[in-house]
Design an enzyme around this catalytic site. Structure first.
Site, short mmCIF file in Angstrom:
data_model
loop_
_atom_site.label_atom_id
_atom_site.label_comp_id
_atom_site.label_asym_id
_atom_site.label_seq_id
_atom_site.Cartn_x
_atom_site.Cartn_y
_atom_site.Cartn_z
CB SER A 18 -0.07 9.06 4.10
OG SER A 18 0.66 8.07 4.79
CE LYS A 19 0.38 4.58 -2.06
NZ LYS A 19 0.86 4.46 -3.41
#
Ligand code: GLU
Length: 504
Positions: free
Chosen positions: A260-261
């Site tokens: 994920s970011k």
């Protein structure tokens, strides 16, 4: 008859593009180009609540940076325009109504508040085969009541009627046979009360109308596929359905779940293709591009996340990827993301590219320092330092001393072994350099070495101070090459400056 290959990349413009999204675009592109097909961009923006200004442009810019040129898109147009779902709004309702007429979808009139109450009362409430008959919809109301509500413009949604206990199967091009139990899937909304379709309906209608032959999308969409299979069956017949391929997830470096970011922020590496500035939160997320990745390296690295050509070869141009790409070699298992490996790809690409090809990206990087240099000078700088640069941004540090005097000078490193003998050596050297007409690396080296012999100092002890005089620190390419390139005047000035500092 073989259908013409038509594939689509169908992002929702909700923010920056995650590298997994770019990889989906890439695999679509590779498959299309390999099969003389068309690569289509479709913007899936039916969820207006998730709309983010600038996100659509960001998608085009990213694809452009990566060299993934579409054949049809909202910008380019094409025979199946419009390519933006919000502009196709009027199209979808009739399909939802067809489903109602077939008895496989229904109107639901439950208000937001009623649904809220239900969720509060029933743990893990699902609108499905078990609960639907206790809700307010066209299955529980009489025909007259439903018609009346519709006539009075009562807000409604249209839901799919998921059958209970059916096995829904299809053959995924990567995973093979996959099966789902329909009882586990709720009655998804197909048309919202603003008459916008949800993703589930829009994706089926558009894939059909745009004559999509193969769908490549992330594995996160696999759980939705039984809904899509049923909609295909109900609306267009399964024989017209595209073939599906759900691409493996890109995993966190430790393999524990999807990358994920936030992982990028936590571990200090980019996850988005390019910098993204969120206009709502003002949050800035760093991208591969701005970190100093070459698009060729970024694309190459992405292709290798979940695919290889069966050999140990790792460096591929986009053209080579098109030629070599085969679905059989796409892995089922998720691919762990390794930032060090990503950087390795970039380093290999910097080494592989010609100086001519590197000029433009390097010039952009050097703008931070100056734009006052000749093409010939830049060529020489690139040749000297390119092997030392992993990221384009490294040219900043690795080459800055070619363009300006070092900001800091590691005097301590010189002082450690400084003595009167060395001082006299450098003063002599300075004089000889000043008088030198043939300012080449070879000539300077010759003078330097001869002097070292005269002064009876080991050459090894003199190279470091000389390097620090020119570079400021202990790094950089061959020191006589540096001196030759920066020229006599600059070399002499830097030597004098350090000798002056040494007196203090
Ligand atoms: N709009 C979906 C997304 O944002 C696309 C899924 C698909 O390709 O079917 O990922």
């Amino acid at each position: 008859m073989n259908k013409k290959v038509r594939v689509r990349f169908a992002p929702s413009p909700t923010g920056g593009l995650h590298l997994g999204g770019v990889r989906t675009a890439l695999f679509n592109y590779l498959f299309a180009k390999k099969n003389n097909g068309s690569f289509i961009i479709r913007i899936e923006d039916t969820d207006q609540t998730r709309f983010v200004a600038g996100a659509e442009q960001y998608i085009y810019d990213t694809l452009n940076w990566c060299g993934l040129t579409p054949d049809e898109s909202p910008l380019l147009g094409g025979n199946f325009a419009p390519y933006k779902q919000s502009e196709r709004k009027a199209l979808y309702k009739q399909y939802a109504e067809q489903l109602i007429a077939k008895g496989v979808a229904y109107y639901a009139f439950d208000t937001a508040q009623e649904l809220e109450e239900k969720r509060a009362a029933v743990a893990n409430f699902q609108y499905n085969f078990q609960s639907r008959m206790s809700m307010k919809n066209s299955l529980t109301l009489s025909k007259e009541e439903t018609e009346k509500l519709l006539k009075n413009n009562t807000p409604y949604v249209i839901r799919i009627l998921m059958p209970a206990n059916e096995t829904i199967s299809f053959t995924d091009m990567i995973r093979g046979e996959v099966h789902f139990n329909s009882s586990l899937i709720d009655d998804k909304i197909l048309l919202k009360n603003d008459a916008m379709p949800t993703y589930h309906l829009a994706v089926i209608v558009d894939d059909y109308l745009m004559q999509i032959s193969h769908v490549f999308r992330g594995e996160e969409w696999l759980p939705s596929s039984p809904i899509h299979i049923l909609l295909w069956k109900y609306l267009f017949g399964l024989e017209n359905m595209p073939q599906w391929a759900h691409l493996p997830l890109i995993l966190k470096p430790d393999g524990n779940g999807k990358l994920s970011k936030r992982d990028g922020e936590r571990l200090g590496f980019p996850v988005f293709a390019m910098d993204w500035h969120d206009p709502k939160t003002y949050e800035k997320t760093i991208g591969f591009k701005e970190r100093g990745f070459l698009p060729q390296a970024f694309v190459n690295m992405l292709a290798m996340l979940g695919w290889n050509d069966g050999s140990a070869k790792e460096i591929f141009t986009l053209q080579e990827l098109i030629e070599q790409f085969s679905l059989e070699r796409v892995h089922k298992a998720g691919a762990k993301f390794d930032y060090e490996k990503a950087k390795w790809f970039n380093h290999e690409w910097i080494k592989k590219m010609t100086t001519e090809e590197l000029k433009k990206p390097v010039k952009n990087i050097l703008l931070n320092i100056t734009n006052n240099f000749s093409d010939e000078y830049l060529t020489k700088v690139i040749e000297l330092v390119k092997d030392r640069c992993t990221l384009l941004a490294d040219f900043n540090q690795q080459a800055s001393f070619f363009f300006k005097s070092p900001e800091t000078i590691d005097i301590a490193a010189i002082q450690a072994k400084w003595d009167e003998k060395k001082k006299i050596f450098f003063e002599d050297c300075l004089q000889q350099f000043e008088a030198e007409k043939n300012w080449t690396a070879e000539e300077l080296e010759k003078i330097f070495k001869a002097l070292a012999t005269t002064h009876q100092i080991k050459i090894g002890e003199l190279m470091l101070p000389f390097r620090i005089m020119l570079v400021g620190e202990k790094f950089g390419p061959a020191v006589f090459e540096i001196a030759a390139l920066i020229g006599k005047e600059t070399t002499v000035k830097r030597m004098e400056h350090v000798l002056e500092l040494m007196k203090k």
